[in-house]
Design a protein around this motif. Structure first.
Motif, PDB file in Angstrom:
ATOM      1  N   ILE A 288       0.848  -1.190   0.000  1.00  0.00           N
ATOM      2  CA  ILE A 288       0.000   0.000   0.000  1.00  0.00           C
ATOM      3  C   ILE A 288       0.883   1.239   0.000  1.00  0.00           C
ATOM      4  O   ILE A 288       1.793   1.365   0.805  1.00  0.00           O
TER       5      ILE A 288
ATOM      6  N   ASN B 239     -13.552  -3.876  -2.658  1.00  0.00           N
ATOM      7  CA  ASN B 239     -12.219  -4.153  -2.108  1.00  0.00           C
ATOM      8  C   ASN B 239     -11.978  -5.650  -1.983  1.00  0.00           C
ATOM      9  O   ASN B 239     -10.892  -6.134  -2.276  1.00  0.00           O
ATOM     10  N   SER B 240     -13.012  -6.374  -1.556  1.00  0.00           N
ATOM     11  CA  SER B 240     -12.870  -7.825  -1.434  1.00  0.00           C
ATOM     12  C   SER B 240     -12.597  -8.449  -2.803  1.00  0.00           C
ATOM     13  O   SER B 240     -11.772  -9.344  -2.934  1.00  0.00           O
TER      14      SER B 240
ATOM     15  N   ASP C 248     -14.324 -11.660   3.615  1.00  0.00           N
ATOM     16  CA  ASP C 248     -13.874 -12.301   2.378  1.00  0.00           C
ATOM     17  C   ASP C 248     -12.720 -13.248   2.630  1.00  0.00           C
ATOM     18  O   ASP C 248     -12.120 -13.256   3.700  1.00  0.00           O
TER      19      ASP C 248
ATOM     20  N   ILE D 273      -4.627  -8.138   4.361  1.00  0.00           N
ATOM     21  CA  ILE D 273      -3.755  -6.965   4.461  1.00  0.00           C
ATOM     22  C   ILE D 273      -2.648  -7.314   5.457  1.00  0.00           C
ATOM     23  O   ILE D 273      -2.926  -7.863   6.527  1.00  0.00           O
TER      24      ILE D 273
ATOM     25  N   ALA E 236      -3.757   1.533   5.113  1.00  0.00           N
ATOM     26  CA  ALA E 236      -4.957   1.335   4.291  1.00  0.00           C
ATOM     27  C   ALA E 236      -6.041   2.362   4.605  1.00  0.00           C
ATOM     28  O   ALA E 236      -6.855   2.694   3.751  1.00  0.00           O
TER      29      ALA E 236
ATOM     30  N   ALA F 249      -4.551   6.327   0.218  1.00  0.00           N
ATOM     31  CA  ALA F 249      -3.664   5.178   0.318  1.00  0.00           C
ATOM     32  C   ALA F 249      -4.271   4.056  -0.507  1.00  0.00           C
ATOM     33  O   ALA F 249      -5.431   3.713  -0.338  1.00  0.00           O
TER      34      ALA F 249
ATOM     35  N   LYS G 229      -3.115  -0.124  -5.193  1.00  0.00           N
ATOM     36  CA  LYS G 229      -3.481  -0.517  -6.542  1.00  0.00           C
ATOM     37  C   LYS G 229      -2.855   0.343  -7.640  1.00  0.00           C
ATOM     38  O   LYS G 229      -3.162   0.204  -8.789  1.00  0.00           O
TER      39      LYS G 229
ATOM     40  N   GLY H 171      -8.134   5.046  -3.372  1.00  0.00           N
ATOM     41  CA  GLY H 171      -7.582   5.044  -2.033  1.00  0.00           C
ATOM     42  C   GLY H 171      -8.323   5.945  -1.075  1.00  0.00           C
ATOM     43  O   GLY H 171      -7.736   6.557  -0.192  1.00  0.00           O
TER      44      GLY H 171
HETATM   45  P1  ADP Z   1      -8.701   1.558  -2.961  1.00  0.00           P
HETATM   46  O1  ADP Z   1      -9.609   0.374  -2.977  1.00  0.00           O
HETATM   47  O2  ADP Z   1      -9.136   2.640  -3.859  1.00  0.00           O
HETATM   48  O3  ADP Z   1      -7.272   1.168  -3.096  1.00  0.00           O
HETATM   49  P2  ADP Z   1      -9.589   1.726  -0.250  1.00  0.00           P
HETATM   50  O4  ADP Z   1      -9.597   2.841   0.739  1.00  0.00           O
HETATM   51  O5  ADP Z   1     -10.876   1.126  -0.600  1.00  0.00           O
HETATM   52  O6  ADP Z   1      -8.823   2.220  -1.521  1.00  0.00           O
HETATM   53  O7  ADP Z   1      -8.629   0.601   0.309  1.00  0.00           O
HETATM   54  C1  ADP Z   1      -7.303   0.926   0.640  1.00  0.00           C
HETATM   55  C2  ADP Z   1      -6.391  -0.268   0.550  1.00  0.00           C
HETATM   56  O8  ADP Z   1      -6.706  -1.188   1.591  1.00  0.00           O
HETATM   57  C3  ADP Z   1      -6.537  -1.069  -0.719  1.00  0.00           C
HETATM   58  O9  ADP Z   1      -5.750  -0.558  -1.757  1.00  0.00           O
HETATM   59  C4  ADP Z   1      -6.083  -2.452  -0.277  1.00  0.00           C
HETATM   60  O10 ADP Z   1      -4.696  -2.563  -0.361  1.00  0.00           O
HETATM   61  C5  ADP Z   1      -6.470  -2.507   1.171  1.00  0.00           C
HETATM   62  N1  ADP Z   1      -7.722  -3.264   1.359  1.00  0.00           N
HETATM   63  C6  ADP Z   1      -8.959  -2.763   1.615  1.00  0.00           C
HETATM   64  N2  ADP Z   1      -9.875  -3.744   1.748  1.00  0.00           N
HETATM   65  C7  ADP Z   1      -9.215  -4.905   1.555  1.00  0.00           C
HETATM   66  C8  ADP Z   1      -9.618  -6.299   1.549  1.00  0.00           C
HETATM   67  N3  ADP Z   1     -10.895  -6.683   1.771  1.00  0.00           N
HETATM   68  N4  ADP Z   1      -8.657  -7.225   1.307  1.00  0.00           N
HETATM   69  C9  ADP Z   1      -7.365  -6.854   1.081  1.00  0.00           C
HETATM   70  N5  ADP Z   1      -6.949  -5.565   1.058  1.00  0.00           N
HETATM   71  C10 ADP Z   1      -7.846  -4.594   1.297  1.00  0.00           C
END
Ligand code: ADP
Ligand code: MG
Length: 599
Positions: A4, A34-35, A59, A64, A72, A77, A80, A97
Motif C-alpha cells: 500500500i 475491495n474484497s 472475504d 492486508i 490502508a 492510500a 493498486k 484510495g
Molecule cells: P482503494 O480500494 O481505492 O485502493 P480503499 O480505501 O478502498 O482504496 O482501500 C485501501 C487499501 O486497503 C486497498 O488498496 C487495499 O490494499 C487494502 N484493502 C482494503 N480492503 C481490503 C480487503 N478486503 N482485502 C485486502 N486488502 C484490502
C-alpha cells in the motif's frame, strides 16, 4: 503482493474530491469491491438496521499485512497504483484510495485480516478516523470489515437517510448487481439475521439470476455474447414476457463495475421495441468490456456514472447485442432444430425445409454486415429485403401446404365490438381486432417500404399544415423517406407545408397528427438507429390505419382476420407493434376449472 502506497500529492490533488460514503449502500459497495480486488472467491455481507447500525463484509481474499493496516485507512492510500500515468485507470477501475479513509471518518470500523503467509491475523479498530493499537488474533486468511453506527457523528447525513428497510433494499440491490457481475464469486447477503440470497460461484450468471431473482426470471433468459471492434458484450437478457414497470432490474457493467448510464439502458430497451409494451421495461444484465481508455475519465466520485469515447459505436454494439440475442430466440424452432441436419441429404419431401435451413444459416454466417443489420432491425423477420422475392413466397406456400391438416376454426362472435371470439379444437381464443390488424398492416407496410413499392393516395383536397422551423428541417432532410412512406409534401411559405398525398385516407386532423408524429420519430435526437426510427414511423401509420376497437365487423371480416393473424403466429409474431398481445387463449380444461366442473 503490491504494497500500500500513499498517493503523491499531485495525484491526490488531481482526483476530484467526493464523498464516497454517501449512504450505507455506498459503503457496502466499496467494501465488497475491495474484497473483489483482493481476489476473494467467497464474500459474505451482513447488515442490520439498513446498514446504519451494522455492516460486515467478510472475504477470503489475500488479506492486508499487519504493518500495512493503518496505511490502508489513510486518505489516498491504495495498493493498486503507484504512478501518475495510472490515473486514467484509477478512475475507471475505482482505485482512489479513499474509501476506507472516508468510511472510518464517519463510523466505527473494525478490521480483522490475515495474509496467507502470516502466522496469525491482525485486529484493529478505527474510531472516527483514529486508529487504535493493533492486536494479534487467530483467524482465517482474508479480511473482515465491520462498520458500525454509520453517520452517528454526522447528523446532517443521518437526516438524509431513508427508512431502514429502504436502505436495506438499496444495499441488497447493490450486492445483487455485484453478484451478477461476478458469477465466479460466492456471494451471500444476510439482512437482519436472515439470509436474503447466496450465489454458488459456479461462474454461470443464469444461476446467479436464479438465486437473486428467482425461478421466473431464470426460466426466461437469453444469453448475450457479442463482439464488435474493441467492444465485447456479454450477459443475459430476459424474454419479452419478463418485464417490470421500472428499470430496477436492469444492470449494466463496464469492465465488471456496475454503472448507471441512461443512454445504454435506453438503447438496450430499443432493441425490444415491438416486443415489449410501452411503459414496461425488459430485464437485462449486460457487461460491456472495453479498453479503459475508451471510458471517459470524468466519472462521478461514486463511480456509477460514466461517459464513453466513441459513444455512437458503443450504443450500436449494445443495440445489436440485444437485438441479435432476441432474434435468435424468436427464430422459429423448426428452423433452429433442423440446423444440425443440414449437411445430410434430405428426404425429398423435406426439400423446402432444407432450403430454409440453408438460407437461415447463410444469413447468420455469411451475409454481409449491412444485410445482417437490416435483418436484425426486425425482431421476428426471417428474410432480408433482397431475399424477399416471389420465390420465398412460394416456399412459404409450400410449407403451409405441407403442414399437418389445420384444425378448423369456429367463429363464436364479436365481444364489445372489439374482440373476436373463436374456438379451435380444445382451445378458446379472444383476439384483439385492433392489435391484430395493426400488426398485419405494419408487416405489409414494412414489406412494401423495404421493396420501395409505392403506396399512398392522392388527397382530393390537399391539407395545409403549420410547422416549426425545426420540424421543417426534419421534413426536408428526410423528404426521400416521407416519399417512400407514401406522402407527397411540399413547402408552403416559410412555416407551412402542403400534404398532397398520404399513405392512408383519414380526416385532416389525423393526417396532421400523423405527419407530426413521424417528424418526431425521425428526429435524430432520439438515440436510436435510423432503421428503428423508420420502423417507428411505419408503426404510426399502421396504427392510424388499423381497425379500431368499438367497430362492428362482419363474419367474413372476422374470419379473414383470424386466418391472417394465425399466419403471423406461425411466423412467431404474437404481439402488436407496441408489444401488446394480439390474442389470449384458454384451454377447455381451464374453462372447465373456472366452472368447477373439474378440479
Ligand atoms: P482503494 O480500494 O481505492 O485502493 P480503499 O480505501 O478502498 O482504496 O482501500 C485501501 C487499501 O486497503 C486497498 O488498496 C487495499 O490494499 C487494502 N484493502 C482494503 N480492503 C481490503 C480487503 N478486503 N482485502 C485486502 N486488502 C484490502
Ligand atoms: Mg476500494
Amino acid at each position: 503482493m503490491a504494497e500500500i502506497k500513499v498517493l503523491p500529492g499531485l495525484i491526490a490533488d488531481k482526483i476530484a474530491a467526493g464523498e464516497v460514503a454517501e449512504r450505507p449502500s455506498a459503503v457496502v459497495k466499496e467494501l465488497v469491491e475491495n474484497s473483489i480486488d483482493a481476489g476473494a472467491t467467497k464474500i459474505s455481507v451482513e447488515i442490520r438496521n439498513g446498514g446504519i447500525k451494522y455492516i460486515s463484509v467478510e472475504d477470503n481474499g489475500k488479506g492486508i499485512k499487519k504493518d500495512e493496516i493503518e496505511t490502508a485507512f489513510l486518505r489516498h492510500a491504495t495498493s493498486k497504483l503507484r504512478e501518475i500515468e495510472d490515473l486514467e485507470k484509477i478512475r475507471t477501475m475505482g482505485f482512489r484510495g479513499e474509501a476506507l479513509a472516508s468510511i472510518s471518518a464517519v463510523a466505527q470500523v473494525e478490521v480483522i485480516s490475515k495474509t496467507a503467509d502470516a502466522p496469525s491475523g491482525t485486529y484493529m479498530k478505527v474510531e472516527r478516523g483514529i486508529a487504535q493499537p493493533k492486536e494479534d488474533i487467530a483467524c482465517n486468511n482474508g479480511t473482515i470489515m465491520v462498520v458500525e453506527n454509520l453517520f452517528e457523528n454526522v447528523p446532517a447525513r443521518m437526516k438524509f437517510l431513508k427508512k431502514d428497510s429502504t436502505e436495506a433494499g438499496y444495499i441488497s440491490d447493490v450486492v445483487s448487481r455485484i453478484a451478477m457481475a461476478h458469477p465466479e464469486i460466492m456471494i451471500k447477503m444476510t439482512v437482519d439475521g436472515k439470509e436474503l440470497f447466496s450465489t454458488n460461484g459456479d461462474g454461470d450468471i443464469k444461476n446467479v439470476v436464479l438465486n437473486v431473482y428467482g425461478i421466473d426470471y431464470a426460466k426466461a433468459l437469453i444469453e448475450v455474447d457479442y463482439k464488435e471492434g474493441p467492444v465485447h458484450i456479454t450477459g443475459v437478457i430476459g424474454k419479452p414476457e419478463i418485464v417490470r414497470g421500472n428499470r430496477s432490474r436492469q444492470t449494466i457493467f463496464v469492465n465488471k463495475r456496475y454503472i448507471k448510464n441512461y443512454g445504454v439502458a435506453k438503447v438496450a430497451e430499443e432493441a425490444y421495441r415491438n416486443a415489449v409494451m410501452v411503459g414496461k421495461f425488459p430485464f437485462f444484465v449486460l457487461n460491456i468490456d472495453l479498453p479503459s481508455e475508451l471510458v471517459d475519465v470524468n466519472v462521478h466520485p461514486a463511480k456509477t456514472e460514466v461517459k464513453f469515447a466513441n459513444e455512437k459505436e458503443l450504443m450500436e454494439a449494445v443495440y445489436h447485442s440485444v437485438k441479435n440475442a432476441l432474434f435468435k430466440d424468436t427464430t422459429p424452432e423448426k428452423v433452429q432444430e433442423k440446423k444440425s441436419e443440414e449437411v445430410k441429404p434430405e428426404p425429398e419431401n423435406n426439400t423446402v425445409q432444407f432450403r430454409m435451413n440453408f438460407k437461415s444459416n447463410f444469413k447468420r454466417e455469411e451475409a454481409p454486415k449491412k444485410e445482417i443489420e437490416n435483418l436484425l432491425s426486425y425482431t421476428v423477420r426471417e428474410e432480408t429485403a433482397e431475399e424477399k422475392s416471389e420465390k420465398d413466397f412460394e416456399e412459404i406456400l409450400e410449407i403451409v401446404e405441407e403442414k399437418e391438416p389445420e384444425i378448423p376454426v369456429k367463429l363464436v362472435g364479436q365481444l364489445f365490438d372489439t374482440y373476436i371470439l373463436y374456438e379451435q379444437g380444445e382451445n378458446f381464443f379472444l383476439l384483439d381486432q385492433h392489435a391484430g390488424h395493426e400488426r398485419l398492416r405494419f408487416e405489409k407496410l414494412k414489406e412494401d417500404y423495404i421493396n420501395k413499392k409505392k403506396f399512398g393516395q392522392v388527397l382530393m383536397i390537399p391539407v395545409v399544415m403549420n410547422v416549426t422551423l425545426s420540424e421543417m428541417e426534419i421534413i426536408k432532410e428526410y423528404s426521400e423517406y416521407f416519399d417512400r412512406m407514401g406522402f407527397e409534401i411540399e413547402e408552403f411559405g416559410n412555416d407551412g407545408i402542403v400534404i398532397r398525398q398520404t399513405p392512408i385516407i383519414t380526416d385532416d386532423n389525423e393526417i396532421k397528427a400523423l405527419v407530426s408524429e413521424i417528424v418526431t420519430a425521425f428526429d435524430e435526437k432520439k438515440k436510436m438507429a435510423f432503421a428503428d426510427r423508420e420502423e417507428a414511423a411505419l408503426d404510426m401509420i399502421s396504427c392510424k390505419y388499423a381497425i379500431k376497437a368499438n367497430h362492428k365487423l362482419t363474419s367474413y371480416e372476422m374470419e379473414d382476420l383470424i386466418l391472417r393473424v394465425n399466419e403471423l403466429k406461425d411466423k412467431g409474431i404474437t404481439t402488436c407493434p407496441h408489444g401488446r398481445p394480439i390474442q389470449v387463449q384458454y384451454t377447455k380444461t381451464e374453462i372447465e376449472k373456472m366452472f368447477k366442473r373439474i378440479v
